[in-house]
Motif scaffolding. Structure first.
Motif, PDB file in Angstrom:
ATOM      1  N   GLY A   1      27.266  41.411  43.277  1.00  0.00           N
ATOM      2  CA  GLY A   1      28.219  41.268  42.177  1.00  0.00           C
ATOM      3  C   GLY A   1      27.666  41.908  40.933  1.00  0.00           C
ATOM      4  O   GLY A   1      27.424  43.107  40.889  1.00  0.00           O
ATOM      5  N   ASP A   2      27.415  41.093  39.907  1.00  0.00           N
ATOM      6  CA  ASP A   2      26.856  41.600  38.650  1.00  0.00           C
ATOM      7  C   ASP A   2      25.407  42.046  38.859  1.00  0.00           C
ATOM      8  O   ASP A   2      24.701  41.518  39.718  1.00  0.00           O
ATOM      9  CB  ASP A   2      26.872  40.511  37.576  1.00  0.00           C
ATOM     10  CG  ASP A   2      28.283  40.082  37.217  1.00  0.00           C
ATOM     11  OD1 ASP A   2      29.236  40.789  37.583  1.00  0.00           O
ATOM     12  OD2 ASP A   2      28.410  39.020  36.571  1.00  0.00           O
ATOM     13  N   VAL A   3      24.971  42.988  38.048  1.00  0.00           N
ATOM     14  CA  VAL A   3      23.572  43.404  38.052  1.00  0.00           C
ATOM     15  C   VAL A   3      22.741  42.247  37.506  1.00  0.00           C
ATOM     16  O   VAL A   3      23.109  41.626  36.502  1.00  0.00           O
ATOM     17  CB  VAL A   3      23.379  44.662  37.186  1.00  0.00           C
ATOM     18  CG1 VAL A   3      21.911  44.990  36.998  1.00  0.00           C
ATOM     19  CG2 VAL A   3      24.124  45.843  37.789  1.00  0.00           C
TER      20      VAL A   3
ATOM     21  N   VAL B   1      33.555  42.988  36.545  1.00  0.00           N
ATOM     22  CA  VAL B   1      34.671  42.285  35.933  1.00  0.00           C
ATOM     23  C   VAL B   1      35.915  42.282  36.816  1.00  0.00           C
ATOM     24  O   VAL B   1      36.764  41.398  36.681  1.00  0.00           O
ATOM     25  CB  VAL B   1      35.017  42.856  34.537  1.00  0.00           C
ATOM     26  CG1 VAL B   1      33.888  42.610  33.553  1.00  0.00           C
ATOM     27  CG2 VAL B   1      35.363  44.324  34.614  1.00  0.00           C
ATOM     28  N   ARG B   2      36.041  43.236  37.715  1.00  0.00           N
ATOM     29  CA  ARG B   2      37.207  43.289  38.610  1.00  0.00           C
ATOM     30  C   ARG B   2      36.956  42.567  39.928  1.00  0.00           C
ATOM     31  O   ARG B   2      37.791  42.598  40.811  1.00  0.00           O
ATOM     32  CB  ARG B   2      37.593  44.744  38.865  1.00  0.00           C
ATOM     33  CG  ARG B   2      38.113  45.424  37.625  1.00  0.00           C
ATOM     34  CD  ARG B   2      38.792  46.740  37.972  1.00  0.00           C
ATOM     35  NE  ARG B   2      39.344  47.327  36.787  1.00  0.00           N
ATOM     36  CZ  ARG B   2      38.931  48.462  36.254  1.00  0.00           C
ATOM     37  NH1 ARG B   2      37.969  49.137  36.826  1.00  0.00           N
ATOM     38  NH2 ARG B   2      39.480  48.937  35.166  1.00  0.00           N
ATOM     39  N   ASP B   3      35.775  41.967  40.047  1.00  0.00           N
ATOM     40  CA  ASP B   3      35.417  41.227  41.247  1.00  0.00           C
ATOM     41  C   ASP B   3      35.590  42.088  42.510  1.00  0.00           C
ATOM     42  O   ASP B   3      36.134  41.650  43.523  1.00  0.00           O
ATOM     43  CB  ASP B   3      36.233  39.931  41.358  1.00  0.00           C
ATOM     44  CG  ASP B   3      35.550  38.912  42.235  1.00  0.00           C
ATOM     45  OD1 ASP B   3      34.306  38.953  42.339  1.00  0.00           O
ATOM     46  OD2 ASP B   3      36.261  38.068  42.824  1.00  0.00           O
ATOM     47  N   LEU B   4      35.125  43.347  42.416  1.00  0.00           N
ATOM     48  CA  LEU B   4      35.223  44.269  43.547  1.00  0.00           C
ATOM     49  C   LEU B   4      34.301  43.821  44.675  1.00  0.00           C
ATOM     50  O   LEU B   4      33.209  43.312  44.419  1.00  0.00           O
ATOM     51  CB  LEU B   4      34.827  45.682  43.093  1.00  0.00           C
ATOM     52  CG  LEU B   4      35.712  46.304  42.015  1.00  0.00           C
ATOM     53  CD1 LEU B   4      35.102  47.601  41.516  1.00  0.00           C
ATOM     54  CD2 LEU B   4      37.112  46.532  42.548  1.00  0.00           C
TER      55      LEU B   4
END
Length: 183
Positions: free
Chosen positions: A20-22, A4-7
């Motif tokens: 990114g997301d799993v 969600v923080r776009d790390l």
């Protein structure tokens, strides 16, 4: 499971794709909540509850190494165990040391052994107590402010752990019972 923080999580080695997301299995229908709820239900099922002490004995307990591990067919490469670090520290030959380090990195590490004797079985009613605690837990969502969400989750966790603290301390030999510490 969701970035969600776009790390910046780096790139996949295989194809250079940005991480990114799993990526969830299709049965989760793209929902992290469905994924986690299903896994939580499996882990807290009566089937798992009746056997969790056996897994604890294998991974963290008296069946992790030695004769009990051999009888349980639970023996891993010697370099995975904690005492292998002593061998590494004592190695003066830089080539052999590099070889040992490479093997340790490839095989991974066994967790530290915490229990010296068999872990107690979970209480017969623990499964229902767990479900009741979850039913009574405050409903928190991603929209709930972080401090309130954290406190609600901590309260639920403490309620779930409270009945097991005494038996865990006993298994660790810290509860005033007979025997020494973990070994």
């Amino acid at each position: 499971l969701t970035n969600v923080r776009d790390l910046p999580l780096g790139c996949r080695t295989r194809d250079g794709a940005e991480l990114g997301d799993v990526v969830l299995p299709t049965w989760a229908n793209g929902s992290p909540h469905t994924f986690l709820r299903t896994h939580r239900a499996a882990l807290e099922s009566e089937h798992a509850s009746r056997r969790i002490h056996e897994w604890i004995d294998l991974v963290f307990g008296y069946k992790q190494n030695g004769p009990d591990a051999e009888r349980a067919d639970n023996v891993f490469h010697p370099l995975t165990y904690e005492d292998a670090l002593l061998e590494l520290d004592a190695e003066a030959d830089p080539v052999r040391r590099a070889s040992l380090e490479a093997q340790m990195n490839e095989f991974g590490r066994a967790p530290r052994r915490l229990f010296a004797k068999a872990h107690p079985r979970r209480d017969a009613g623990a499964h229902e107590k767990y479900n009741q605690t979850l039913r009574e837990a405050p409903d928190v969502s991603d929209d709930t402010p972080a401090p309130e969400r954290t406190m609600a989750l901590v309260g639920t966790l403490l309620a779930l752990l409270e009945p097991t603290v005494e038996s865990t301390l006993e298994a660790l030999c810290l509860g005033g019972g007979e025997g020494g510490g973990a070994g």
